[in-house]
Design a protein around this motif. Structure first.
Motif, short mmCIF file in Angstrom:
data_model
loop_
_atom_site.label_atom_id
_atom_site.label_comp_id
_atom_site.label_asym_id
_atom_site.label_seq_id
_atom_site.Cartn_x
_atom_site.Cartn_y
_atom_site.Cartn_z
N TYR A 149 0.85 -1.19 0.00
CA TYR A 149 0.00 0.00 0.00
C TYR A 149 0.88 1.24 0.00
O TYR A 149 1.94 1.26 0.63
N LYS A 159 1.61 3.68 -3.21
CA LYS A 159 2.23 3.32 -4.49
C LYS A 159 3.64 3.87 -4.66
O LYS A 159 3.86 5.08 -4.63
N THR A 218 5.13 -1.16 -7.55
CA THR A 218 3.74 -0.85 -7.84
C THR A 218 3.61 0.39 -8.71
O THR A 218 2.54 0.67 -9.25
N SER A 250 4.50 -4.03 3.72
CA SER A 250 3.04 -3.90 3.78
C SER A 250 2.61 -2.52 3.31
O SER A 250 1.55 -2.36 2.69
N ALA A 251 3.42 -1.51 3.62
CA ALA A 251 3.17 -0.13 3.20
C ALA A 251 4.52 0.59 3.19
O ALA A 251 5.50 0.10 3.75
N TYR A 280 4.60 5.51 6.53
CA TYR A 280 3.53 5.13 7.45
C TYR A 280 4.13 4.79 8.81
O TYR A 280 5.29 4.35 8.92
N TYR A 312 4.42 -0.53 9.48
CA TYR A 312 4.65 -1.28 8.25
C TYR A 312 5.50 -2.51 8.57
O TYR A 312 6.24 -2.54 9.56
N ARG A 315 -1.88 8.18 0.37
CA ARG A 315 -2.07 6.97 -0.42
C ARG A 315 -1.03 6.78 -1.50
O ARG A 315 -0.89 5.69 -2.08
#
Length: 293
Positions: A29, A31, A35, A57-58, A62, A65, A277
């Motif tokens: 998660y 981007k 990704t 995971s991110a 964040y 993670y 995001r």
């Protein structure tokens, strides 16, 4: 300033789809890295072969993670490619999970000597290293600069690579030229310095080649939007690589990448929770597909 707009690194056959190894982490998660690289390079007409350097995971901005270093699996991974006769036209590297992964990239260089070496030395931003990076990893990353067809640092990464103090904002053209000269001295064939901010409403990227030197440096200015979004550096580098593999000149590729990121940031602003995001580029991929239409 004179320009190096005639620097074409890849002669594209319109009927051929070039294959690129994308050596980056995979982030579930937020981007960035793979990704971004997979869809952006695919939109530019490339066959993307991921080499995952870590699983997150991110992304690391964040609070929470997970991080898994994949170093131990990568030699077997590439052994399997060799047994299948995988061919590559480019090696595009970014975020690494450990210092030992530099040797993995150098292995790809040895086994695919004709592939373009496209190096985004992802190590940090805003004067700070990313949380999973170590001094050892940053020192190892410097080995990839020597012989890179394109080296694409931001100012934080440029300072780490050259051992200089982070310069912050408001660099003059002469100061940028001095930084570019120091980066070219590391052995890169060309350098794209990302994200120079003079606080005048524009963001500037600079391009120079070892052949033309800083006297041939190209300045590319783009509108600076009044908000920050994570992942724009990865989107820029991926779009630049896609444009290069589409047969565009290096300076034109940097211009295309800058405009692609600006457009994507405008699209991102309309999304919920856009601040965290990551850059939402999906609505703008047609800009890159048009390069090979």
């Amino acid at each position: 300033m004179t320009t190096n707009d005639d620097a074409v690194l890849y002669q594209r056959d319109p009927d051929y789809i070039p294959r690129i190894a994308a050596v980056h982490d995979m982030c579930g998660y937020g981007k960035c890295s793979l990704t971004s690289a997979i869809p952006i390079l695919s939109a530019a007409g490339c066959d993307v072969c991921p080499v995952p350097t870590a699983l997150f995971s991110a992304h690391t901005m964040y609070k929470d993670y997970t991080f898994h270093d994949t170093t131990d699996m990568l030699n077997d991974y590439l052994d399997a490619w060799g047994k299948e006769g995988v061919e590559l036209d480019g090696v595009y590297s970014g975020f690494l999970g450990s210092a030992g992964q530099v040797a993995i990239i150098q292995r790809l260089y040895r086994e695919y000597p004709n592939a373009l070496r496209l190096v985004d030395p992802v190590m940090g931003d805003g004067g700070h290293m990313y949380p999973t990076y170590t001094t050892e990893l940053c020192e190892a990353m410097g080995a990839l600069a020597d012989g890179a067809d394109v080296l694409m640092p931001n100012l934080t990464e440029a300072s780490i690579l050259t051992g200089r103090d982070y310069p912050g904002k408001n660099l003059t053209v002469d100061e940028v030229a001095d930084w570019m000269d120091a980066l070219l001295a590391l052995g890169a064939k060309s350098v794209v310095l990302k994200g120079v901010d003079r606080e005048d409403g524009m963001i500037r990227n600079y391009v120079a080649t070892a052949d033309s030197g800083v006297d041939g440096m190209t300045e590319l200015a783009h509108e600076k939007l009044p908000y920050m979004i994570h992942g724009t550096g990865d989107a820029f580098a991926s779009a630049l690589c896609g444009a290069v593999m589409a047969g565009r000149t290096l300076a034109e590729s940097a211009r295309i990448a800058g405009e692609f990121v600006r457009s994507a940031m405008k699209s991102t602003r309309n999304q919920p929770h856009f601040e965290e995001r990551g850059v939402s580029f999906e609505l703008n991929l047609a800009e890159l597909t048009g390069l090979v239409g």
